[in-house]
Design a protein around this motif. Structure first.
Motif, PDB file in Angstrom:
ATOM      1  N   PRO A 160       0.833  -1.214   0.000  1.00  0.00           N
ATOM      2  CA  PRO A 160       0.000   0.000   0.000  1.00  0.00           C
ATOM      3  C   PRO A 160       0.861   1.254   0.000  1.00  0.00           C
ATOM      4  N   LEU A 161       1.521   1.530  -1.106  1.00  0.00           N
ATOM      5  CA  LEU A 161       2.477   2.638  -1.180  1.00  0.00           C
ATOM      6  C   LEU A 161       2.043   3.679  -2.197  1.00  0.00           C
ATOM      7  N   PHE A 165      -3.283   4.395   2.923  1.00  0.00           N
ATOM      8  CA  PHE A 165      -2.721   3.871   1.686  1.00  0.00           C
ATOM      9  C   PHE A 165      -1.636   4.778   1.103  1.00  0.00           C
ATOM     10  N   ALA A 166      -1.129   5.715   1.903  1.00  0.00           N
ATOM     11  CA  ALA A 166      -0.081   6.643   1.470  1.00  0.00           C
ATOM     12  C   ALA A 166      -0.470   7.312   0.160  1.00  0.00           C
ATOM     13  N   TRP A 167      -1.741   7.658   0.030  1.00  0.00           N
ATOM     14  CA  TRP A 167      -2.264   8.233  -1.204  1.00  0.00           C
ATOM     15  C   TRP A 167      -1.999   9.741  -1.219  1.00  0.00           C
ATOM     16  N   PRO A 168      -1.319  10.254  -2.235  1.00  0.00           N
ATOM     17  CA  PRO A 168      -0.966  11.679  -2.207  1.00  0.00           C
ATOM     18  C   PRO A 168      -2.154  12.558  -2.602  1.00  0.00           C
ATOM     19  N   GLY A 169      -3.201  12.527  -1.814  1.00  0.00           N
ATOM     20  CA  GLY A 169      -4.436  13.211  -2.183  1.00  0.00           C
ATOM     21  C   GLY A 169      -4.568  14.589  -1.577  1.00  0.00           C
ATOM     22  N   ILE A 170      -5.720  15.185  -1.846  1.00  0.00           N
ATOM     23  CA  ILE A 170      -5.924  16.576  -1.468  1.00  0.00           C
ATOM     24  C   ILE A 170      -6.335  16.708  -0.001  1.00  0.00           C
ATOM     25  N   GLY A 171      -6.932  15.653   0.553  1.00  0.00           N
ATOM     26  CA  GLY A 171      -7.376  15.706   1.947  1.00  0.00           C
ATOM     27  C   GLY A 171      -6.210  15.857   2.898  1.00  0.00           C
ATOM     28  N   SER A 212       8.828   6.134   5.690  1.00  0.00           N
ATOM     29  CA  SER A 212       8.901   7.116   6.768  1.00  0.00           C
ATOM     30  C   SER A 212       7.591   7.891   6.810  1.00  0.00           C
ATOM     31  N   GLY A 213       7.201   8.287   8.004  1.00  0.00           N
ATOM     32  CA  GLY A 213       5.950   9.022   8.127  1.00  0.00           C
ATOM     33  C   GLY A 213       6.116  10.504   7.863  1.00  0.00           C
ATOM     34  N   GLN A 214       7.368  10.935   7.746  1.00  0.00           N
ATOM     35  CA  GLN A 214       7.605  12.367   7.595  1.00  0.00           C
ATOM     36  C   GLN A 214       7.639  12.731   6.131  1.00  0.00           C
ATOM     37  N   VAL A 252       4.958   7.225   4.005  1.00  0.00           N
ATOM     38  CA  VAL A 252       3.801   6.410   4.357  1.00  0.00           C
ATOM     39  C   VAL A 252       3.261   6.951   5.674  1.00  0.00           C
ATOM     40  N   PRO A 253       2.227   7.777   5.646  1.00  0.00           N
ATOM     41  CA  PRO A 253       1.803   8.451   6.873  1.00  0.00           C
ATOM     42  C   PRO A 253       1.269   7.508   7.950  1.00  0.00           C
TER      43      PRO A 253
END
Lengths: 341, 535
Positions: free
Chosen positions: A168-169, A286-292, B41-43, B253-254
Motif C-alpha cells: 500500500p504505497l 494507503f499513502a495516497w498523495p491526495g488533497i485531503g 517514513s511518516g515524515q 507512508v503516513p
C-alpha cells in the motif's frame, strides 16, 4: 436549446457571489486560526529578529485589508499564492493532488453505484427477502465501520496475510514510472500511452482504497435507492402501467427506476462532495498523495495560501458538480426544465 | 607437454578466473549487497534546501546525503551494542586536514584535492566561503545554529586560495569544530547557485529549493513531493568511502499501521522513526534499534512565576509524587532511558543523567506538609497536541498521582501551532511538559538552552545567578580543562536541588530494519544511508 444555454448562463452567474463569499470567508477564517505562521516556519530555534524577517517575507506584517487586496489581485491573475510548507505554488500542488483524489473518489463511486443501485432495486422489489436483508447488513456495516478501520483491515488481510494486494504505497509501485501526464488520472494516462502494464499496476494499487471507500459510500446510495424505489413502485403510474399490461422490465426500469433516480442522483452528489474532502484517513492508510491530507497538513501549519487554495478549489468543484446534477435532473425527468426557474 | 582434457579445463578455468577477478568480485558483492534500499517514513520532505525558511526536519537528510561539510563525525558502538555517530571523533569530509591556531581563534582547512561537485567541477574554498556566508545571512534556524558555534558574520570566513579556507573566531570555543559537522554548514556549488540567483534572491533560495548542487554521496534522482524521494549514488564522491547501496528510495507512508505491515512483509528494508509501541511489539520479529536520543530529555517543568512552585518543598513533593516507571511504560513502552532513581552523589559529568528522585508518596506528603501549601492547590498542566502521543499519558498519570496529595490538576491541551508561543516565548504555562534536545552533545549546551535565564527552552523562567554564570564559563571551555568537570558537577547539583525541570525519561529514536544492516543513530534524527549495507 437557446433557452437552456441562457439558463446555464444564469446559473453560472449565480455562482459568482458564492465564490466571492468563499474567498472572503476562507481569508478571514484562516487568519482567525490560532497560531502564527511566521513563528511556525521560523523554526523552534529562531529568535525575535528572524521571526520578524520571516513575517516580512510572508507579507504578514501588512494590515489585514492590504493583505486581502494583495491576495485578491493575485487571485484575479490566476495566482493562488505559494504554500510555505511545500514551497511550491498552490496551483501546482493542487494540480498534482486533485487528480489523485478524484481518481480514487470516482472509482469508488463507480464501484459503489454498480453494487448499491442494483442491490437497492432488488431489495425494494423483493421486500423482506434475503436480498433485502443482505442490503440491510451491508448498509449497516458501511455506515458503522470507519474508513480507516476498513482500510487497515483490508491491508492486513489482503496485503499482510494473503499477499494478494501490492504494497500500500500510494498510486503506483515504485518499480513503475508514472505515465506521461495528460489528465493526471493514471488510469486514463496509462491507456493513452498504450501502456497496459502500468494500467494494470494502477488498478492493483487502486483496488484496496477503492473498496474501502466504496464500502463507505455504498450505504447512503443503497438506502436511498431502496426507499425511492419503494415509493415509486407504490405510486399510481406504476399501478396504471401494470394494469396496462406493460412488461415487467418496462415497468421496473422504464417507469420505476427512472423516477426513483432523482433522489439517488442528489445523494450521489452529496456523497461525492463529502468523500472528496473527507477521505483523509483512507489517504493516510494507503499513502495516497491526495488533497485531503494536503489540506490537513496545511491547516496544522497555518499555511494560509494552501488552505485558501484548497477551500477555493473545493468550492469551484462543488459549484460545477451542482450544475452537472441540475442538468442531469432535466435529462432524467423532462418535467424539470430550466425555463420554469 | 602432456595435457589431458581435464587439466586443460582446470587451467583455463584458473586463467579465466584470474582474468575475471574484478568482475567476479563485483558480482559477488552485488549478490550479497543491497542494490536498492526502500525506506518508509511518516515524515514528508518539503525542500531540498535546509537553509530555506519553512524547511522541516525530514528535509535535513538531503543536506546530509547530497552535500558535504568540511568535516563529519566518526562512529562508535554504544554500550547496548548499537552503532551511533561519535561526537568526540571529527573525521574529514571535504577537508583533508585542518589546524587550530594556538590562541584557538583561527581554524585553517585544506580541501581534498580530488573533491568535486557532481557536475565534475572541483570544490574550491570560494564555494565553502559562499555557502558559509549564506548560512549566516539567511536568518532563521541555520543562522541560529551557526551562531552556536561562534559563526556570526561573513567577514569571519576567508578563501585564501583554491584549497585553503580560514575561519576567524571571536572567541575560542569547543563547539566550533563540531558545529561545522552538523547538517547546516553544507557546501554548495557556488558557480551553479550564482548562475541561478536573481537580484531579489541573491542566495538562489528558489533554485536550490528544488535542485541540489552539491558534492555529496548521493544525488536526488527524483523527487515527487508528498510521495517519494529517490537517491542515486554519486560514484565520484570524495567525502568518504563509497556507499554500498546504489539507490535509496524514501517513501512517505503516513499511517504507522501501514508502515508496520510493510516492514514485517519485508517490502521495505527500513521503517524510520516508528512509534514506541510498534518498536516494542516488533522487537524480535525484525531488527529494532531504539537509541536514546542524545542530550534530549522529556521533562515536567515547574514555572517559577507560579507561586506554589516558588516553595522548594512543593517542588520536591512533586518530584517524589511523579509515577516515573508507569509513565516510562505507558508513554514510551519502555523505549529510551530512565531519568529517575539516580545516585545522590555526583562523580561524573554524564548528561542526561537520572535525578535522585523516585516515586515515594510518603516523602512527597512530608515535603508538602513542610511547605506553605500543605493542603494542596489547583494547577493547570499544559501539554502540546502535536506531542500528545507521549504527553497525554504522562499528564494523566501525573494528574492522578498529584491528586492524592491534594494538588488538583486540570490538563490543558494546546494546539501545536500555538505551543511555541505560549510555552517558550511567553513562558506563561505554570506546569507543563517539555522535550528539548540539543544537537551539540555537551551538558553546558543543554544548560545554555534550557536552564540559563531568558533562553528559549527555559520555559520554567528559571533564574539562578550561579547556574547562569557557570554556563557562561563552561559553554566554550574545552572539556579536558581541569576546571570544566567540577563546574559542570556544581551545575548538576544546583538544578537537581532547584528542580525547575523534573526529568521523566530520555526518549528513543526507533528504527525497524528488515533486510539491511549498518544502521547508525545520528543526533539529527535522520537516516544516514551512506554507511548502510545489505545483510
Amino acid at each position: 436549446m437557446a433557452g437552456r444555454a441562457r439558463a446555464i448562463g444564469i446559473r453560472l452567474a449565480q455562482t459568482v457571489p458564492v465564490i466571492l463569499g468563499v474567498v472572503v470567508i476562507s481569508f478571514i477564517l484562516t487568519r482567525a486560526l490560532p497560531g502564527d505562521p511566521a513563528v511556525y516556519f521560523a523554526g523552534a530555534m529562531a529568535d525575535e529578529q528572524s521571526i520578524q524577517q520571516v513575517r516580512e517575507a510572508l507579507g504578514l506584517d501588512q494590515p489585514l485589508v492590504t493583505q486581502f487586496f494583495l491576495y485578491f489581485a493575485d487571485l484575479v491573475r490566476g495566482d493562488l499564492g505559494r504554500s510555505i510548507s511545500t514551497g511550491q505554488p498552490v496551483l501546482t500542488d493542487l494540480a498534482m493532488r486533485l487528480p489523485a483524489s478524484l481518481e480514487l473518489t470516482l472509482s469508488a463511486l463507480i464501484v459503489s453505484c454498480a453494487i448499491a443501485i442494483p442491490l437497492g432495486v432488488l431489495a425494494a422489489v423483493r421486500q423482506g427477502s434475503w436480498v433485502d436483508h443482505l442490503c440491510r447488513v451491508l448498509v449497516t456495516a458501511g455506515v458503522s465501520l470507519p474508513t480507516f478501520f476498513t482500510g487497515i483491515l483490508l491491508v492486513y488481510v489482503f496485503y499482510y496475510l494473503l499477499g494478494w494486494a501490492p504494497s500500500p504505497l500510494g498510486r503506483l509501485d515504485f518499480i513503475y514510472l508514472e505515465p506521461p501526464r495528460v489528465t493526471g488520472f493514471y488510469l486514463v494516462d496509462s491507456l493513452l500511452a498504450r501502456d497496459l502494464e502500468t494500467f494494470g499496476a494502477t488498478v492493483r494499487q487502486l483496488a484496496l482504497p477503492t473498496i474501502t471507500l466504496a464500502l463507505f459510500t455504498l450505504a447512503p446510495i443503497a438506502r436511498m435507492t431502496r426507499a425511492a424505489m419503494l415509493q415509486a413502485l407504490s405510486s399510481d403510474y406504476i399501478r396504471t402501467a401494470r394494469a396496462a399490461g406493460l412488461s415487467r422490465g418496462k415497468v421496473l426500469f422504464g417507469y420505476g427506476l427512472r423516477n426513483a433516480l432523482l433522489p439517488v442522483v442528489t445523494t450521489l452528489g452529496m456523497v461525492f462532495s463529502f468523500v472528496l474532502g473527507a477521505n483523509v484517513l483512507v489517504e493516510k492508510v494507503f499513502a495516497w498523495p491526495g488533497i485531503g491530507s494536503y489540506a490537513v497538513e496545511a491547516l496544522v501549519a497555518s499555511d494560509y495560501a494552501a488552505v485558501q487554495g484548497f477551500v477555493l478549489a473545493m468550492a469551484l468543484l462543488f459549484v460545477t458538480l451542482n450544475l452537472i446534477i441540475d442538468l442531469s435532473y432535466a435529462l432524467i425527468d423532462p418535467r424539470i426544465g430550466f425555463d420554469t426557474k | 607437454m602432456d595435457t589431458n582434457r581435464r587439466d586443460f579445463l582446470r587451467m583455463t578455468a584458473a586463467v579465466g578466473g584470474g582474468l575475471a577477478m574484478p568482475f567476479a568480485w563485483a558480482s559477488a558483492a552485488a549478490a550479497q549487497g543491497l542494490d536498492t534500499m526502500v525506506v518508509a517514513s511518516g515524515q514528508t520532505i518539503n525542500s531540498l534546501d535546509l537553509h530555506r525558511t519553512g524547511t522541516n526536519r525530514a528535509s535535513y537528510q538531503v543536506a546530509i546525503n547530497c552535500y558535504d561539510r568540511l568535516v563529519g563525525f566518526g562512529s562508535r558502538q554504544l554500550p547496548t551494542g548499537e552503532m551511533s555517530y561519535d561526537y568526540d571523533t571529527i573525521v574529514p569530509e571535504l577537508a583533508e586536514s585542518w589546524t587550530l591556531s594556538d590562541d584557538g581563534l583561527v581554524l585553517t582547512f585544506t580541501l581534498k584535492p580530488d573533491a568535486v561537485f557532481t557536475d565534475g567541477t572541483p570544490v574550491t574554498a570560494a564555494d565553502v566561503k559562499w555557502s558559509f556566508d549564506r548560512a549566516v545571512s539567511v536568518g532563521g534556524f541555520p543562522t541560529t545554529q551557526m551562531a552556536a558555534g561562534g559563526f556570526f558574520r561573513p567577514d569571519q570566513f576567508e578563501a585564501v586560495d583554491e584549497r585553503t579556507f580560514v575561519v576567524r573566531l571571536d572567541y575560542p570555543s569547543k563547539l566550533s569544530l563540531p558545529d561545522l559537522a552538523v547538517p547546516v554548514p553544507f557546501v554548495i556549488n557556488s558557480t551553479v547557485a550564482r548562475a541561478n540567483a536573481t537580484a531579489d534572491d541573491p542566495w538562489a533560495m528558489e533554485y536550490l529549493h528544488t535542485t541540489t548542487a552539491g558534492s555529496g554521496a548521493y544525488t536526488v534522482a527524483r523527487w515527487d513531493q508528498g510521495q517519494q524521494l529517490v537517491y542515486e549514488r554519486n560514484d565520484i564522491w570524495a567525502g568518504g568511502p563509497l556507499p554500498a547501496i546504489r539507490r535509496v528510495i524514501m517513501r512517505e507512508v503516513p499511517s504507522p499501521a501501514t508502515r508496520r505491515a510493510l516492514i514485517e512483509r519485508g517490502d521495505v528494508q527500513v521503517s524510520f522513526d516508528i512509534p514506541d509501541r510498534d518498536a516494542s511489539e516488533l522487537d524480535g520479529t525484525v531488527d529494532v534499534f531504539s537509541t536514546p536520543i542524545e542530550n534530549c530529555i522529556h521533562c515536567a517543568c515547574l514555572n517559577t512565576r507560579f507561586e506554589p512552585f516558588q516553595d522548594p518543598e512543593v517542588r520536591k513533593a512533586i518530584a517524589h509524587a511523579i509515577p516515573y516507571e508507569a509513565i516510562f511504560q505507558s508513554a514510551a513502552y519502555g523505549r529510551g532511558a530512565p531519568m529517575w532513581g539516580g545516585s545522590e552523589e555526583i562523580t561524573d559529568t554524564a548528561w542526561p543523567r537520572p535525578f535522585p528522585y523516585v516515586l515515594d508518596m510518603e516523602r512527597a506528603r512530608e515535603h508538602l506538609e513542610a511547605s506553605s501549601f500543605a493542603g494542596g492547590f489547583p494547577v493547570q498542566l499544559s501539554i502540546s497536541l502535536d506531542l500528545a502521543s507521549w504527553m497525554e499519558p504522562a499528564a494523566l498519570l501525573i494528574q492522578e498521582s498529584l491528586g492524592q496529595l491534594g494538588i488538583t490538576t486540570t490538563v490543558d491541551r494546546i494546539p501545536g501551532a500555538n505551543w511555541r508561543t505560549v510555552a517558550l516565548v511567553d513562558k506563561t504555562l505554570d506546569f507543563h511538559l517539555e522535550n528539548f534536545g540539543g544537537w551539540l552533545n555537551t551538558p553546558d549546551y543543554y544548560f545554555f538552552w534550557a536552564y540559563q535565564r531568558d533562553r528559549l527552552f527555559n520555559s520554567s523562567n528559571y533564574d539562578n545567578e550561579e547556574v547562569h554564570e557557570l554556563t557562561e564559563r563552561t559553554l566554550h571551555m574545552a572539556m579536558d580543562d581541569p576546571e570544566w568537570a567540577p563546574m559542570i558537577q556544581r551545575m548538576f547539583q544546583i538544578v537537581i536541588e532547584d528542580l525547575p525541570r523534573i526529568p521523566l525519561y530520555q526518549p528513543a529514536l526507533n528504527v525497524a530494519v528488515n533486510g539491511a544492516s549498518g544502521y547508525e543513530f545520528w543526533f539529527h534524527r535522520q537516516l544516514d544511508p551512506r554507511r548502510m549495507t545489505g545483510v
